[in-house]
Design a protein around this motif. Structure first.
Motif, PDB file in Angstrom:
ATOM      1  N   VAL A 101       0.843  -1.192   0.000  1.00  0.00           N
ATOM      2  CA  VAL A 101       0.000   0.000   0.000  1.00  0.00           C
ATOM      3  C   VAL A 101       0.883   1.249   0.000  1.00  0.00           C
ATOM      4  O   VAL A 101       2.062   1.194   0.347  1.00  0.00           O
ATOM      5  N   GLN A 102       0.300   2.373  -0.394  1.00  0.00           N
ATOM      6  CA  GLN A 102       1.024   3.647  -0.420  1.00  0.00           C
ATOM      7  C   GLN A 102       1.127   4.219   0.990  1.00  0.00           C
ATOM      8  O   GLN A 102       0.127   4.288   1.699  1.00  0.00           O
ATOM      9  N   GLN A 103       2.339   4.621   1.376  1.00  0.00           N
ATOM     10  CA  GLN A 103       2.516   5.271   2.668  1.00  0.00           C
ATOM     11  C   GLN A 103       3.869   5.956   2.743  1.00  0.00           C
ATOM     12  O   GLN A 103       4.725   5.760   1.887  1.00  0.00           O
ATOM     13  N   ASN A 104       4.040   6.761   3.768  1.00  0.00           N
ATOM     14  CA  ASN A 104       5.288   7.491   3.966  1.00  0.00           C
ATOM     15  C   ASN A 104       6.352   6.600   4.588  1.00  0.00           C
ATOM     16  O   ASN A 104       6.044   5.616   5.251  1.00  0.00           O
ATOM     17  N   ILE A 105       7.591   6.997   4.386  1.00  0.00           N
ATOM     18  CA  ILE A 105       8.743   6.309   4.983  1.00  0.00           C
ATOM     19  C   ILE A 105       9.126   7.058   6.252  1.00  0.00           C
ATOM     20  O   ILE A 105       9.286   8.278   6.233  1.00  0.00           O
ATOM     21  N   VAL A 106       9.286   6.324   7.351  1.00  0.00           N
ATOM     22  CA  VAL A 106       9.689   6.974   8.599  1.00  0.00           C
ATOM     23  C   VAL A 106      11.152   6.711   8.951  1.00  0.00           C
ATOM     24  O   VAL A 106      11.751   7.465   9.715  1.00  0.00           O
ATOM     25  N   GLN A 107      11.720   5.651   8.377  1.00  0.00           N
ATOM     26  CA  GLN A 107      13.107   5.327   8.719  1.00  0.00           C
ATOM     27  C   GLN A 107      13.761   4.543   7.591  1.00  0.00           C
ATOM     28  O   GLN A 107      13.142   3.684   6.974  1.00  0.00           O
ATOM     29  N   VAL A 108      15.043   4.852   7.342  1.00  0.00           N
ATOM     30  CA  VAL A 108      15.856   4.101   6.383  1.00  0.00           C
ATOM     31  C   VAL A 108      17.085   3.611   7.133  1.00  0.00           C
ATOM     32  O   VAL A 108      17.758   4.393   7.805  1.00  0.00           O
ATOM     33  N   GLN A 109      17.361   2.320   7.038  1.00  0.00           N
ATOM     34  CA  GLN A 109      18.504   1.719   7.727  1.00  0.00           C
ATOM     35  C   GLN A 109      19.380   1.008   6.697  1.00  0.00           C
ATOM     36  O   GLN A 109      18.878   0.473   5.717  1.00  0.00           O
ATOM     37  N   TYR A 110      20.673   0.981   6.949  1.00  0.00           N
ATOM     38  CA  TYR A 110      21.599   0.260   6.077  1.00  0.00           C
ATOM     39  C   TYR A 110      22.413  -0.710   6.922  1.00  0.00           C
ATOM     40  O   TYR A 110      22.984  -0.325   7.949  1.00  0.00           O
ATOM     41  N   ASP A 111      22.468  -1.960   6.493  1.00  0.00           N
ATOM     42  CA  ASP A 111      23.260  -2.988   7.166  1.00  0.00           C
ATOM     43  C   ASP A 111      24.538  -3.209   6.360  1.00  0.00           C
ATOM     44  O   ASP A 111      24.514  -3.834   5.303  1.00  0.00           O
ATOM     45  N   GLY A 112      25.638  -2.673   6.846  1.00  0.00           N
ATOM     46  CA  GLY A 112      26.908  -2.763   6.132  1.00  0.00           C
ATOM     47  C   GLY A 112      27.449  -4.172   6.033  1.00  0.00           C
ATOM     48  O   GLY A 112      28.134  -4.513   5.069  1.00  0.00           O
ATOM     49  N   ASP A 113      27.168  -5.009   7.019  1.00  0.00           N
ATOM     50  CA  ASP A 113      27.657  -6.389   6.980  1.00  0.00           C
ATOM     51  C   ASP A 113      26.981  -7.185   5.862  1.00  0.00           C
ATOM     52  O   ASP A 113      27.621  -7.979   5.175  1.00  0.00           O
ATOM     53  N   LEU A 114      25.682  -6.991   5.697  1.00  0.00           N
ATOM     54  CA  LEU A 114      24.941  -7.734   4.679  1.00  0.00           C
ATOM     55  C   LEU A 114      24.755  -6.945   3.385  1.00  0.00           C
ATOM     56  O   LEU A 114      24.303  -7.493   2.387  1.00  0.00           O
TER      57      LEU A 114
END
Length: 108
Positions: free
Chosen positions: A26-39
């Motif tokens: 569904v359409q919605q806003n993004i509240v957080q973006v995370q990056y996993d450097g190991d993977l």
């Protein structure tokens, strides 16, 4: 011999269904973006559950390192978050909590 032929026919007939397993969220806003450097995976957390048919209660969108355009998807997600635009993701349900995305659409 006929049973084997029928079995092979059924398998070949159902093979296209595997590619149809992908779906939209569904359409919605993004509240957080995370990056996993190991993977080398990116996690995107929307405002609520994703609402996709296979995993309606999933809250995490993962852009895996194996997705060829993952950097472009991340850039689009960050731009949408900064602009306050709603997004939809195309992909597959990994489990009840995770959705693997291969496409993003910014909704106006």
């Amino acid at each position: 011999m006929k049973a084997i032929r029928n079995f092979v026919f059924v398998i070949i007939t159902l093979m296209p269904c595997v590619s149809l397993a992908a779906e939209w969220t569904v359409q919605q806003n993004i509240v957080q973006v995370q990056y996993d450097g190991d993977l080398d995976n990116t996690w995107i957390i929307p405002t609520a559950a994703l609402g996709s048919p296979s995993c309606p209660n999933a809250y995490g969108v993962v852009i895996q390192s194996s997705v060829p355009g993952r950097k472009q998807l991340l850039s689009i997600a960050l731009a949408a978050q900064m602009a306050g635009k709603k997004v939809s993701f195309w992909g597959t349900c990994a489990n009840t909590a995770t959705f693997f995305a291969t496409m993003i659409i910014v909704n106006y």
